[in-house]
Design an enzyme around this catalytic site. Structure first.
Site, PDB file in Angstrom:
ATOM      1  N   HIS A 122       7.911 -38.351  23.168  1.00 25.52           N
ATOM      2  CA  HIS A 122       7.348 -39.690  23.394  1.00 25.52           C
ATOM      3  C   HIS A 122       8.100 -40.651  22.471  1.00 25.52           C
ATOM      4  O   HIS A 122       8.585 -40.246  21.410  1.00 25.52           O
ATOM      5  CB  HIS A 122       5.863 -39.624  23.005  1.00 25.52           C
ATOM      6  CG  HIS A 122       5.061 -40.839  23.329  1.00 25.52           C
ATOM      7  ND1 HIS A 122       5.049 -41.955  22.531  1.00 25.52           N
ATOM      8  CD2 HIS A 122       4.215 -41.098  24.351  1.00 25.52           C
ATOM      9  CE1 HIS A 122       4.224 -42.846  23.062  1.00 25.52           C
ATOM     10  NE2 HIS A 122       3.705 -42.351  24.169  1.00 25.52           N
ATOM     11  N   ASP A 199       3.843 -33.086  17.014  1.00 24.86           N
ATOM     12  CA  ASP A 199       3.113 -34.164  17.670  1.00 24.86           C
ATOM     13  C   ASP A 199       2.092 -33.515  18.606  1.00 24.86           C
ATOM     14  O   ASP A 199       2.451 -33.000  19.675  1.00 24.86           O
ATOM     15  CB  ASP A 199       4.116 -35.044  18.439  1.00 24.86           C
ATOM     16  CG  ASP A 199       3.427 -36.073  19.328  1.00 24.86           C
ATOM     17  OD1 ASP A 199       2.184 -36.052  19.432  1.00 24.86           O
ATOM     18  OD2 ASP A 199       4.140 -36.888  19.934  1.00 24.86           O
ATOM     19  N   GLN A 202      -1.002 -34.651  22.859  1.00 27.44           N
ATOM     20  CA  GLN A 202      -1.433 -34.114  24.159  1.00 27.44           C
ATOM     21  C   GLN A 202      -2.022 -32.714  24.063  1.00 27.44           C
ATOM     22  O   GLN A 202      -2.757 -32.294  24.954  1.00 27.44           O
ATOM     23  CB  GLN A 202      -0.243 -34.088  25.138  1.00 27.44           C
ATOM     24  CG  GLN A 202       0.289 -35.447  25.515  1.00 27.44           C
ATOM     25  CD  GLN A 202      -0.739 -36.312  26.238  1.00 27.44           C
ATOM     26  OE1 GLN A 202      -1.668 -35.827  26.878  1.00 27.44           O
ATOM     27  NE2 GLN A 202      -0.582 -37.616  26.129  1.00 27.44           N
ATOM     28  N   LYS A 225      -7.391 -39.738  22.642  1.00 29.65           N
ATOM     29  CA  LYS A 225      -6.963 -38.784  23.678  1.00 29.65           C
ATOM     30  C   LYS A 225      -7.850 -37.544  23.694  1.00 29.65           C
ATOM     31  O   LYS A 225      -7.708 -36.674  24.531  1.00 29.65           O
ATOM     32  CB  LYS A 225      -5.502 -38.398  23.459  1.00 29.65           C
ATOM     33  CG  LYS A 225      -4.537 -39.569  23.745  1.00 29.65           C
ATOM     34  CD  LYS A 225      -3.121 -39.117  23.705  1.00 29.65           C
ATOM     35  CE  LYS A 225      -2.140 -40.266  23.563  1.00 29.65           C
ATOM     36  NZ  LYS A 225      -1.930 -41.028  24.794  1.00 29.65           N
ATOM     37  N   CYS A 363       6.522 -43.865  28.377  1.00 32.10           N
ATOM     38  CA  CYS A 363       7.027 -43.949  26.989  1.00 32.10           C
ATOM     39  C   CYS A 363       7.960 -42.781  26.669  1.00 32.10           C
ATOM     40  O   CYS A 363       7.915 -42.234  25.565  1.00 32.10           O
ATOM     41  CB  CYS A 363       5.885 -43.997  25.979  1.00 32.10           C
ATOM     42  SG  CYS A 363       4.882 -45.459  26.144  1.00 32.10           S
TER      43      CYS A 363
END
Ligand code: PLP
Length: 404
Positions: A122, A199, A202, A225, A363
Protein backbone atom coordinates in the site's frame (compact mmCIF):
# COMPACT_ATOMS: atom_id res chain seq x y z
CA UNK A 1 -20.11 -21.61 13.79
CA UNK A 2 -20.99 -18.09 12.76
CA UNK A 3 -24.50 -17.05 13.80
CA UNK A 4 -25.03 -14.74 10.88
CA UNK A 5 -28.49 -13.47 11.81
CA UNK A 6 -27.39 -12.44 15.25
CA UNK A 7 -24.16 -10.90 13.93
CA UNK A 8 -25.97 -8.84 11.31
CA UNK A 9 -28.26 -7.61 14.01
CA UNK A 10 -25.23 -6.14 15.78
CA UNK A 11 -24.55 -3.83 12.79
CA UNK A 12 -27.47 -1.42 12.36
CA UNK A 13 -26.07 0.04 9.12
CA UNK A 14 -26.47 -3.32 7.38
CA UNK A 15 -30.25 -2.86 7.54
CA UNK A 16 -29.96 0.30 5.45
CA UNK A 17 -31.31 0.75 1.94
CA UNK A 18 -29.20 2.48 -0.69
CA UNK A 19 -30.93 3.81 -3.83
CA UNK A 20 -34.03 1.94 -2.69
CA UNK A 21 -32.19 -1.42 -2.49
CA UNK A 22 -30.91 -3.30 0.58
CA UNK A 23 -27.26 -2.42 1.11
CA UNK A 24 -24.66 -5.00 0.13
CA UNK A 25 -21.45 -3.78 1.73
CA UNK A 26 -18.40 -5.29 -0.01
CA UNK A 27 -15.90 -2.51 0.79
CA UNK A 28 -14.57 -3.94 4.03
CA UNK A 29 -10.90 -3.66 3.08
CA UNK A 30 -11.34 0.12 2.96
CA UNK A 31 -13.18 0.25 6.26
CA UNK A 32 -15.48 -2.02 8.24
CA UNK A 33 -18.88 -1.25 9.72
CA UNK A 34 -19.21 -0.85 13.49
CA UNK A 35 -21.14 -3.11 15.83
CA UNK A 36 -23.50 -1.52 18.31
CA UNK A 37 -21.19 -2.27 21.27
CA UNK A 38 -18.43 -0.12 19.75
CA UNK A 39 -20.71 2.84 19.10
CA UNK A 40 -22.20 2.49 22.58
CA UNK A 41 -18.72 2.42 24.07
CA UNK A 42 -17.91 5.75 22.40
CA UNK A 43 -21.19 7.24 23.62
CA UNK A 44 -20.65 5.94 27.13
CA UNK A 45 -17.07 7.25 27.13
CA UNK A 46 -18.14 10.80 26.30
CA UNK A 47 -21.20 10.72 28.55
CA UNK A 48 -19.64 9.08 31.59
CA UNK A 49 -15.84 8.75 31.55
CA UNK A 50 -14.62 11.89 29.81
CA UNK A 51 -11.66 13.82 31.24
CA UNK A 52 -8.13 14.28 30.01
CA UNK A 53 -6.01 11.35 31.11
CA UNK A 54 -2.71 10.92 33.03
CA UNK A 55 -1.72 13.13 35.93
CA UNK A 56 -5.30 14.04 36.85
CA UNK A 57 -6.04 13.78 40.56
CA UNK A 58 -9.80 13.88 40.15
CA UNK A 59 -12.11 10.92 39.79
CA UNK A 60 -13.04 11.28 36.11
CA UNK A 61 -9.45 11.70 34.98
CA UNK A 62 -8.41 8.62 36.88
CA UNK A 63 -11.32 6.59 35.50
CA UNK A 64 -10.50 7.68 31.94
CA UNK A 65 -6.80 6.89 32.46
CA UNK A 66 -7.65 3.47 33.78
CA UNK A 67 -9.93 2.75 30.80
CA UNK A 68 -7.24 3.88 28.34
CA UNK A 69 -4.51 1.78 29.97
CA UNK A 70 -6.88 -1.19 30.21
CA UNK A 71 -7.48 -0.79 26.46
CA UNK A 72 -3.73 -0.98 25.91
CA UNK A 73 -3.68 -4.28 27.78
CA UNK A 74 -6.56 -5.57 25.64
CA UNK A 75 -4.52 -4.79 22.52
CA UNK A 76 -1.49 -6.43 24.11
CA UNK A 77 -3.45 -9.63 24.73
CA UNK A 78 -5.01 -9.50 21.26
CA UNK A 79 -1.58 -9.38 19.62
CA UNK A 80 0.01 -11.67 22.23
CA UNK A 81 2.66 -9.07 22.99
CA UNK A 82 4.70 -9.57 26.13
CA UNK A 83 4.19 -6.13 27.69
CA UNK A 84 1.77 -3.19 27.42
CA UNK A 85 4.87 -1.02 26.98
CA UNK A 86 5.13 -2.52 23.51
CA UNK A 87 1.75 -1.11 22.45
CA UNK A 88 1.79 2.44 21.11
CA UNK A 89 -1.49 4.07 20.13
CA UNK A 90 -1.30 5.94 16.83
CA UNK A 91 -3.86 7.42 14.46
CA UNK A 92 -3.67 4.29 12.31
CA UNK A 93 -1.43 2.10 10.19
CA UNK A 94 -0.16 5.04 8.17
CA UNK A 95 0.97 7.00 11.20
CA UNK A 96 2.53 3.91 12.75
CA UNK A 97 4.62 3.23 9.63
CA UNK A 98 5.63 6.90 9.42
CA UNK A 99 6.68 6.74 13.06
CA UNK A 100 8.94 3.73 12.49
CA UNK A 101 10.27 5.09 9.19
CA UNK A 102 11.22 8.37 10.80
CA UNK A 103 12.59 7.12 14.13
CA UNK A 104 14.27 3.99 12.75
CA UNK A 105 15.96 5.96 9.98
CA UNK A 106 17.21 8.53 12.48
CA UNK A 107 18.58 5.93 14.86
CA UNK A 108 19.74 3.11 12.63
CA UNK A 109 20.34 4.21 9.05
CA UNK A 110 22.79 6.25 7.10
CA UNK A 111 23.23 7.08 3.43
CA UNK A 112 23.38 3.97 1.26
CA UNK A 113 21.55 1.74 3.73
CA UNK A 114 18.71 -0.35 2.36
CA UNK A 115 15.10 -1.19 3.20
CA UNK A 116 13.34 -4.11 1.53
CA UNK A 117 9.67 -3.64 0.65
CA UNK A 118 7.52 -5.36 -1.99
CA UNK A 119 5.65 -4.51 -5.14
CA UNK A 120 2.32 -5.28 -3.43
CA UNK A 121 2.66 -2.60 -0.72
CA UNK A 122 0.00 0.00 0.00
CA UNK A 123 1.26 3.55 -0.59
CA UNK A 124 1.52 3.94 3.17
CA UNK A 125 4.36 1.40 3.22
CA UNK A 126 6.12 3.00 0.25
CA UNK A 127 5.90 6.77 0.57
CA UNK A 128 7.18 7.06 4.19
CA UNK A 129 10.34 5.23 3.06
CA UNK A 130 10.64 7.45 -0.01
CA UNK A 131 10.48 10.50 2.26
CA UNK A 132 13.34 9.03 4.30
CA UNK A 133 15.18 8.14 1.09
CA UNK A 134 15.02 11.80 0.03
CA UNK A 135 16.07 12.98 3.49
CA UNK A 136 18.78 10.48 4.32
CA UNK A 137 19.79 8.86 1.03
CA UNK A 138 18.59 5.37 1.90
CA UNK A 139 17.65 2.95 -0.90
CA UNK A 140 14.50 0.88 -1.41
CA UNK A 141 14.72 -2.66 -2.74
CA UNK A 142 11.49 -4.16 -4.04
CA UNK A 143 10.42 -7.83 -3.91
CA UNK A 144 8.47 -8.79 -7.09
CA UNK A 145 5.46 -11.15 -7.31
CA UNK A 146 4.71 -14.23 -9.43
CA UNK A 147 1.65 -14.48 -11.74
CA UNK A 148 -0.50 -15.83 -8.87
CA UNK A 149 0.28 -12.69 -6.88
CA UNK A 150 2.66 -14.31 -4.38
CA UNK A 151 5.95 -12.80 -3.30
CA UNK A 152 9.00 -14.23 -5.13
CA UNK A 153 10.79 -15.54 -2.07
CA UNK A 154 13.93 -16.54 -3.98
CA UNK A 155 14.37 -12.96 -5.12
CA UNK A 156 13.59 -11.76 -1.62
CA UNK A 157 16.50 -13.83 -0.27
CA UNK A 158 18.82 -12.43 -2.93
CA UNK A 159 17.99 -8.80 -2.04
CA UNK A 160 19.85 -8.92 1.29
CA UNK A 161 23.24 -7.18 1.35
CA UNK A 162 25.35 -5.97 4.24
CA UNK A 163 23.57 -2.61 3.86
CA UNK A 164 20.08 -4.07 4.51
CA UNK A 165 18.74 -2.49 7.70
CA UNK A 166 15.01 -3.29 7.66
CA UNK A 167 12.37 -5.37 5.89
CA UNK A 168 8.93 -3.73 5.75
CA UNK A 169 6.23 -5.95 4.25
CA UNK A 170 2.50 -6.29 4.16
CA UNK A 171 0.99 -9.37 5.86
CA UNK A 172 -2.09 -9.46 3.60
CA UNK A 173 -2.42 -7.49 0.36
CA UNK A 174 -5.41 -5.15 0.15
CA UNK A 175 -5.61 -5.75 -3.62
CA UNK A 176 -4.59 -9.36 -4.26
CA UNK A 177 -5.69 -10.81 -0.95
CA UNK A 178 -2.37 -12.66 -0.78
CA UNK A 179 -1.38 -13.66 2.73
CA UNK A 180 2.38 -13.57 2.82
CA UNK A 181 4.39 -16.24 4.68
CA UNK A 182 5.39 -13.66 7.23
CA UNK A 183 6.90 -16.07 9.75
CA UNK A 184 9.25 -17.50 7.13
CA UNK A 185 10.08 -13.96 5.97
CA UNK A 186 10.91 -12.87 9.52
CA UNK A 187 13.11 -15.94 10.05
CA UNK A 188 15.01 -15.18 6.86
CA UNK A 189 15.48 -11.51 7.80
CA UNK A 190 16.60 -12.40 11.32
CA UNK A 191 19.15 -14.82 9.88
CA UNK A 192 20.65 -11.66 8.34
CA UNK A 193 20.25 -9.77 11.62
CA UNK A 194 17.64 -7.52 10.03
CA UNK A 195 14.43 -6.53 11.86
CA UNK A 196 10.99 -6.69 10.22
CA UNK A 197 8.04 -4.33 10.22
CA UNK A 198 4.74 -5.99 9.28
CA UNK A 199 1.84 -3.98 7.88
CA UNK A 200 -1.10 -5.79 9.41
CA UNK A 201 -3.85 -3.40 8.27
CA UNK A 202 -5.61 -6.15 6.29
CA UNK A 203 -4.52 -9.24 8.19
CA UNK A 204 -5.53 -8.39 11.74
CA UNK A 205 -9.32 -8.41 11.03
CA UNK A 206 -9.12 -11.87 9.43
CA UNK A 207 -6.19 -13.85 10.81
CA UNK A 208 -5.10 -14.65 14.35
CA UNK A 209 -1.87 -12.72 14.91
CA UNK A 210 0.66 -13.62 17.58
CA UNK A 211 3.55 -11.18 17.38
CA UNK A 212 5.60 -13.19 19.86
CA UNK A 213 5.26 -16.41 17.91
CA UNK A 214 5.96 -14.55 14.65
CA UNK A 215 8.92 -12.85 16.35
CA UNK A 216 7.89 -9.62 14.56
CA UNK A 217 9.93 -6.56 15.49
CA UNK A 218 7.17 -4.10 14.57
CA UNK A 219 3.53 -4.85 13.70
CA UNK A 220 0.99 -2.17 12.82
CA UNK A 221 -2.75 -1.99 12.22
CA UNK A 222 -5.73 0.39 12.05
CA UNK A 223 -8.76 0.33 14.37
CA UNK A 224 -11.29 1.17 11.68
CA UNK A 225 -10.47 -1.92 9.61
CA UNK A 226 -11.24 -4.19 12.56
CA UNK A 227 -14.70 -2.88 13.45
CA UNK A 228 -13.27 -0.13 15.68
CA UNK A 229 -13.40 3.64 15.30
CA UNK A 230 -11.52 5.78 12.80
CA UNK A 231 -8.53 7.78 13.97
CA UNK A 232 -6.94 5.14 16.18
CA UNK A 233 -4.41 2.45 15.39
CA UNK A 234 -1.57 0.53 16.90
CA UNK A 235 2.15 0.18 16.62
CA UNK A 236 3.48 -2.93 18.32
CA UNK A 237 7.25 -2.78 18.75
CA UNK A 238 9.60 -5.03 20.67
CA UNK A 239 10.61 -3.15 23.79
CA UNK A 240 14.29 -3.35 22.92
CA UNK A 241 13.60 -1.61 19.60
CA UNK A 242 11.25 1.02 20.99
CA UNK A 243 13.82 1.80 23.69
CA UNK A 244 16.46 2.37 21.04
CA UNK A 245 14.39 4.65 18.81
CA UNK A 246 14.09 8.41 19.39
CA UNK A 247 10.64 10.04 19.87
CA UNK A 248 8.66 10.74 16.70
CA UNK A 249 6.83 13.87 17.85
CA UNK A 250 7.41 16.26 20.72
CA UNK A 251 4.84 17.71 23.11
CA UNK A 252 2.90 16.88 26.23
CA UNK A 253 2.70 13.31 27.58
CA UNK A 254 5.96 12.17 25.95
CA UNK A 255 8.27 14.06 28.32
CA UNK A 256 9.62 13.33 31.81
CA UNK A 257 10.99 16.83 32.51
CA UNK A 258 11.22 19.96 30.41
CA UNK A 259 13.44 22.99 30.85
CA UNK A 260 14.83 25.36 28.27
CA UNK A 261 18.25 23.80 28.79
CA UNK A 262 17.31 20.13 28.63
CA UNK A 263 14.27 17.92 28.15
CA UNK A 264 14.13 14.27 29.14
CA UNK A 265 11.70 11.85 27.62
CA UNK A 266 9.04 9.74 29.24
CA UNK A 267 9.32 5.98 29.46
CA UNK A 268 7.57 3.54 27.11
CA UNK A 269 4.94 3.61 25.80
CA UNK A 270 4.39 7.34 26.46
CA UNK A 271 7.62 8.39 24.74
CA UNK A 272 5.82 7.85 21.42
CA UNK A 273 2.46 9.35 22.36
CA UNK A 274 2.84 13.11 22.23
CA UNK A 275 -0.27 15.15 23.02
CA UNK A 276 -3.66 14.13 24.38
CA UNK A 277 -4.25 10.60 23.14
CA UNK A 278 -7.55 9.39 21.72
CA UNK A 279 -8.58 7.81 25.02
CA UNK A 280 -12.16 7.36 23.81
CA UNK A 281 -10.98 5.74 20.57
CA UNK A 282 -8.64 3.38 22.42
CA UNK A 283 -11.44 2.04 24.63
CA UNK A 284 -13.76 1.67 21.64
CA UNK A 285 -10.99 -0.19 19.78
CA UNK A 286 -10.62 -2.52 22.77
CA UNK A 287 -14.39 -3.12 22.63
CA UNK A 288 -14.08 -4.02 18.92
CA UNK A 289 -11.26 -6.46 19.66
CA UNK A 290 -13.35 -8.10 22.37
CA UNK A 291 -16.26 -8.35 19.93
CA UNK A 292 -14.06 -10.05 17.33
CA UNK A 293 -12.66 -12.28 20.05
CA UNK A 294 -16.15 -13.42 21.05
CA UNK A 295 -16.91 -14.52 17.48
CA UNK A 296 -13.44 -16.09 17.26
CA UNK A 297 -10.77 -15.46 14.62
CA UNK A 298 -10.64 -19.14 13.64
CA UNK A 299 -14.41 -19.11 12.97
CA UNK A 300 -14.12 -15.80 11.12
CA UNK A 301 -11.29 -17.11 8.92
CA UNK A 302 -13.17 -20.34 8.10
CA UNK A 303 -16.44 -18.56 7.24
CA UNK A 304 -14.77 -15.83 5.20
CA UNK A 305 -12.79 -18.46 3.30
CA UNK A 306 -16.06 -20.19 2.39
CA UNK A 307 -17.39 -16.85 1.09
CA UNK A 308 -14.17 -16.23 -0.83
CA UNK A 309 -14.31 -19.63 -2.55
CA UNK A 310 -17.98 -19.13 -3.44
CA UNK A 311 -17.46 -15.60 -4.78
CA UNK A 312 -14.44 -16.66 -6.83
CA UNK A 313 -16.30 -19.61 -8.38
CA UNK A 314 -19.28 -17.45 -9.26
CA UNK A 315 -17.13 -14.70 -10.77
CA UNK A 316 -15.42 -17.27 -12.96
CA UNK A 317 -18.78 -18.02 -14.59
CA UNK A 318 -18.31 -14.82 -16.60
CA UNK A 319 -16.53 -15.00 -19.92
CA UNK A 320 -13.69 -12.49 -20.06
CA UNK A 321 -13.33 -12.31 -16.26
CA UNK A 322 -9.82 -11.54 -15.01
CA UNK A 323 -9.13 -12.07 -11.31
CA UNK A 324 -5.96 -10.49 -9.94
CA UNK A 325 -4.41 -12.57 -7.21
CA UNK A 326 -4.92 -16.30 -6.88
CA UNK A 327 -2.43 -17.05 -4.15
CA UNK A 328 -2.61 -20.39 -2.36
CA UNK A 329 -2.97 -18.44 0.90
CA UNK A 330 -5.54 -15.76 0.28
CA UNK A 331 -7.91 -13.63 2.35
CA UNK A 332 -11.44 -12.64 1.36
CA UNK A 333 -10.59 -9.91 -1.14
CA UNK A 334 -11.26 -10.25 -4.87
CA UNK A 335 -9.94 -7.77 -7.42
CA UNK A 336 -11.20 -8.22 -10.95
CA UNK A 337 -11.88 -6.76 -14.37
CA UNK A 338 -14.64 -7.93 -16.67
CA UNK A 339 -13.69 -7.65 -20.35
CA UNK A 340 -13.22 -3.97 -21.26
CA UNK A 341 -15.73 -2.61 -18.75
CA UNK A 342 -14.07 0.25 -16.91
CA UNK A 343 -13.90 -0.40 -13.14
CA UNK A 344 -15.44 3.00 -12.49
CA UNK A 345 -18.48 2.17 -14.64
CA UNK A 346 -18.84 -1.20 -12.92
CA UNK A 347 -18.61 0.43 -9.48
CA UNK A 348 -21.11 3.19 -10.35
CA UNK A 349 -23.66 0.79 -11.80
CA UNK A 350 -23.36 -1.67 -8.92
CA UNK A 351 -23.89 1.23 -6.55
CA UNK A 352 -27.24 1.93 -8.23
CA UNK A 353 -28.17 -1.60 -7.17
CA UNK A 354 -27.17 -0.91 -3.56
CA UNK A 355 -23.87 -2.78 -3.87
CA UNK A 356 -20.78 -1.04 -2.47
CA UNK A 357 -17.45 -2.08 -4.01
CA UNK A 358 -14.25 -0.11 -4.44
CA UNK A 359 -12.73 0.77 -7.80
CA UNK A 360 -9.41 2.21 -8.88
CA UNK A 361 -5.80 1.67 -7.87
CA UNK A 362 -6.54 0.94 -4.17
CA UNK A 363 -3.53 3.05 -3.06
CA UNK A 364 -1.24 0.56 -4.76
CA UNK A 365 -0.19 2.26 -7.98
CA UNK A 366 3.16 0.46 -8.27
CA UNK A 367 1.27 -2.85 -8.09
CA UNK A 368 -1.10 -1.66 -10.82
CA UNK A 369 1.94 -0.76 -12.95
CA UNK A 370 3.39 -4.25 -12.38
CA UNK A 371 0.06 -5.81 -13.41
CA UNK A 372 -0.12 -3.53 -16.47
CA UNK A 373 -3.53 -2.12 -15.54
CA UNK A 374 -4.89 1.15 -14.23
CA UNK A 375 -7.23 -0.24 -11.64
CA UNK A 376 -9.65 -3.00 -10.69
CA UNK A 377 -13.02 -3.52 -9.12
CA UNK A 378 -12.50 -4.86 -5.61
CA UNK A 379 -14.99 -6.76 -3.49
CA UNK A 380 -13.76 -7.31 0.06
CA UNK A 381 -15.72 -9.41 2.52
CA UNK A 382 -16.41 -9.61 6.21
CA UNK A 383 -17.97 -12.19 8.52
CA UNK A 384 -21.25 -10.26 8.32
CA UNK A 385 -21.56 -10.89 4.56
CA UNK A 386 -23.55 -13.78 3.12
CA UNK A 387 -23.78 -16.02 0.07
CA UNK A 388 -27.13 -14.39 -0.75
CA UNK A 389 -25.34 -11.05 -0.97
CA UNK A 390 -22.78 -12.63 -3.29
CA UNK A 391 -25.66 -13.87 -5.46
CA UNK A 392 -27.04 -10.32 -5.64
CA UNK A 393 -23.58 -9.04 -6.52
CA UNK A 394 -23.25 -11.63 -9.31
CA UNK A 395 -26.72 -10.75 -10.64
CA UNK A 396 -25.66 -7.09 -10.53
CA UNK A 397 -22.54 -7.77 -12.58
CA UNK A 398 -24.70 -9.72 -15.07
CA UNK A 399 -26.90 -6.65 -15.49
CA UNK A 400 -23.91 -4.39 -15.99
CA UNK A 401 -22.50 -6.85 -18.54
CA UNK A 402 -25.75 -6.75 -20.51
CA UNK A 403 -25.59 -2.96 -20.66
CA UNK A 404 -22.20 -3.04 -22.40
N1 PLP B 1 -1.76 -0.88 4.57
C1 PLP B 1 -2.69 -1.59 3.95
C2 PLP B 1 -2.36 -2.96 3.45
C3 PLP B 1 -3.97 -1.08 3.77
O1 PLP B 1 -4.91 -1.79 3.14
C4 PLP B 1 -4.25 0.23 4.25
C5 PLP B 1 -5.58 0.84 4.03
O2 PLP B 1 -6.28 0.51 3.11
C6 PLP B 1 -3.25 0.93 4.91
C7 PLP B 1 -2.02 0.35 5.05
C8 PLP B 1 -3.48 2.29 5.46
O3 PLP B 1 -4.36 2.26 6.52
P1 PLP B 1 -4.87 3.61 7.21
O4 PLP B 1 -5.39 4.47 6.09
O5 PLP B 1 -5.94 3.17 8.13
O6 PLP B 1 -3.72 4.23 7.90
Amino acid sequence: MIDIASIRNDFPILQKEVHGKPLVYFDNAATTQKPRVVVERIENGYYNVNANIHRGVHYLSQAATEAHEEARKTVQRFLHASSPNEIIFTRGTTEAINLVASSFTDACMSEGDEVIISVMEHHSNIVPWQLQAARKGITLKVVPINPRGELCLDTFRELFTERTRLVSLVHMSNVLGTVNPIKEIIEEAHAHDVPVLVDGAQSVPHIRVDVTELDADFYVFSGHKIYGPTGIGVLYGKEEWLDRLPPYQGGGEMIATVSFEKTTFNELPFKFEAGTPDYIGSTALAEALRYVGRIGLAEIAAYEHELLVYMTERLKEFEGMRIFGEAAQKGAVVSFLLREIHPYDMGMLLDRLGIAVRTGHHCAQPLMQALGIEGTVRASLSFYNTKEEIDRFIAGIRRVEQMF
